[in-house]
Design an enzyme around this catalytic site. Structure first.
Site, PDB file in Angstrom:
ATOM      1  CG  ASP A 263     -11.487 -17.157  49.659  1.00 59.17           C
ATOM      2  OD1 ASP A 263     -12.326 -16.437  49.099  1.00 59.17           O
ATOM      3  OD2 ASP A 263     -10.544 -17.673  49.054  1.00 59.17           O
ATOM      4  CE  LYS A 264      -8.796 -18.530  53.559  1.00 66.70           C
ATOM      5  NZ  LYS A 264      -9.078 -17.686  52.420  1.00 66.70           N
TER       6      LYS A 264
ATOM      7  CB  SER B  38      -5.865 -18.840  44.477  1.00 67.03           C
ATOM      8  OG  SER B  38      -7.135 -18.387  44.093  1.00 67.03           O
TER       9      SER B  38
END
Length: 555
Positions: free
Chosen positions: A120-121, A468
């Site tokens: 994700d990041k 999410s």
């Protein structure tokens, strides 16, 4: 080239001596030095295969005449961090990744970069670094996980969290829960639905920073290794032609990315990451662009959690390029933008074909004529909030109900598991924003508990935190201003009526202005105790969610 300033000349003899200490030959130091930023580690399922991707990239670089040099980037697994204090450290790593990559590159000097993220990041963090550094750069991710299979049906991580909700509601027993646990995540890779990691990897293709298939080729396919070799070779072409990230990531490219986002039904977290990346490119990215582009962009894909298809299905249907081809037919793309292939986007997708119209629908059969994400505004979110419209049941697109207010995720999940939420309620979770959390935790547990209890078509959730990409239902996040900064969400009380109208982009707390002013005098803003270290610095410096939760908000 870097060798002109770091390698050549009598004054650089100390540098050359340290290259010898690394075992680099004179021939290697005379070639372009290519930094390979590898997010490999042994705790994140989406990153456990990145050692193999890294080796393939190194081989590609060497085959094309460069010298590959590997250094690391950190990564957090959102799934493992979910539901406890670990999630406070997820979003905040985006800036650590960008900053540490900047430090490594500028301290040591490279002619080009290959970024190897997956989850994700890491993807947005490395895209931010790429823009900031602006030397030739290409991306190759680790690829998505294959879908699991439980009871003959495909599953993904959101299915697992919803199974926990079903278990808490007494709908399934120990044996079924164990089956989900053992079969939901069957391979390495980023989780198999259109969650944040896969959203950002797909959008990297659209932005022009990754090769075809970067977002969709499964992690366990040999084609992923081939893709990595090609990325290693292609960086040398970018170095030779001096094509840089800011030549690729232009305002037109970001509009393309937002358009593809709407068609694909990407995670709402893209509304945090695209503004942050655009900020590094010195491009203004206003949240209202989302509704403008959504109004004319059909939602063509319903990947999990919105529907029953998965990343492997999108890959077989033609991948991101096939989606872009459908959008090109509608005149919705800027096809003249440069990409990391050295060609324009139009040239890249010239021969793309939609191989499965049940996975990638056409305009005539689109799930909706408007895009997958909506930005809502009203007194409860003066600066905006975000919902994944494509994952909302039709009956919840317009909803009005009484608030059930919680000051943390933990408070909310306890009451949900105890059966304290009823049909029609609007669950409000506050003090979970970028500064108030701090860290803007992703909350899959409450949304999955609601879905597992069968209430996702009857209950809405609202937060100044975030949800999410695995979330489905009327889950509205990124409420700005956040509670910690005096946003109206700080003054909501149990029983207040909240009105949500997604088609009209509206969200309202139905109390009078006089009552609002009275509450502001009576209800002090809460401050969390025990915030230390990096989180304390982050909370002091982070912007609001509508600005992308970027650091140095006053600079």
């Amino acid at each position: 080239m870097i060798k002109d300033t770091i390698v050549d000349g009598f004054n650089n003899a100390p540098h050359r001596s340290l290259y010898h200490a690394l075992g680099l030959t004179k021939e290697e130091t005379e070639r372009p030095l290519i930094g390979i930023v590898s997010s490999y580690n042994e705790i994140v399922p989406g990153h456990m295969n990145l050692d193999k991707i890294t080796e393939a990239v190194k081989l590609g670089v060497a085959m094309a005449g460069g010298t590959p040099i590997v250094f690391p980037a950190i990564a957090v697994c959102d799934g493992i961090a979910m539901g406890h204090r670990g999630m406070k450290y997820s979003l905040v790593t985006r800036d650590l990744i960008a900053d540490s990559t900047e430090a490594m590159v500028l301290a040591h000097g490279f002619d080009g970069l290959v970024m190897i993220p997956n989850c994700d990041k890491n993807v947005p963090g490395l895209l931010m670094a790429a823009a900031r550094l602006n030397i030739p750069t290409i991306f190759v991710s680790g690829g998505p996980m294959l879908a699991g299979r439980v009871g003959g049906r495909k599953t993904s991580l959101s299915s697992m969290f919803e199974a926990v909700g079903s278990y808490a509601a007494g709908k399934i027993g120990d044996e079924k829960l164990l089956e989900f646990e053992e079969k939901t995540c069957p391979t390495c890779g980023s989780c198999s639905g259109m969650y944040t990691a896969n959203s950002m990897n797909c959008l990297t293709e659209v932005l022009g920073m990754g090769l075809k298939g970067n977002g969709t080729i499964p992690a366990v396919y040999s084609a992923r290794i081939e893709l990595a070799k090609h990325a290693g070779m292609q960086i040398m072409e970018l170095v030779r032609k001096d094509i840089k990230p800011l030549d690729i990531m232009t305002e037109k490219s970001f509009r393309n990315a937002l358009t593809a986002d709407m068609a694909l039904g990407c995670s709402t977290n893209s509304m945090l990451h695209l503004p942050a990346i655009a900020n590094e490119c010195k491009i203004d990215f206003n949240l209202d662009m989302a509704n403008e582009i959504s109004a004319k962009t059909p939602n063509l894909c319903h990947l999990a959690p919105a529907g029953p298809t998965y990343m492997e299905d999108l890959n077989e249907a033609g991948g991101v390029y096939a989606v872009l081809k459908e959008l090109e037919k509608l005149g919705l793309l800027n096809t003249d933008v440069m990409t990391c292939t050295g060609k324009t986007l139009g040239e890249n997708i010239k021969d793309a074909k939609n191989l499965d119209e049940t996975v990638i629908r056409t305009y005539d059969t689109a799930f909706s004529k408007t895009g997958g994400i909506a930005v809502l505004r009203g007194n409860l979110a003066k600066d905006g909030c975000v919902v994944k419209r494509s994952a909302v049941a039709p009956e919840m697109l317009v909803h009005e109900g009484p608030a059930k207010v919680f000051n943390s995720e933990e408070e909310a999940i306890k009451v949900i598991y105890e059966g304290g939420i009823k049909a029609g309620d609007v669950v409000v979770i506050r003090y979970e924003g970028p500064a108030g959390g701090p860290g803007m935790r992703e909350m899959l547990s409450p949304t999955s508990a609601i879905a597992g209890a069968g209430l996702d078509k009857q209950v809405a959730l609202i937060t100044d935190g975030r949800f999410s990409g695995a979330t489905r239902g009327a889950a509205i996040g990124h409420v700005s201003p956040e509670a910690a900064n005096g946003g109206l969400i700080a003054y909501v009380k149990d029983g207040d009526i909240i009105s949500i109208n997604i088609p009209e982009y509206k969200i309202e707390l139905k109390i009078s202005d006089e009552e609002i002013e009275k509450r502001k005098k009576e209800m002090p803003i809460q401050k969390k105790d025990g915030i230390t270290g990096y989180l304390k610095r982050y909370a002091a410096m982070v912007s609001s969610a509508d600005k992308g939760a970027i650091i140095n908000k006053n600079s």
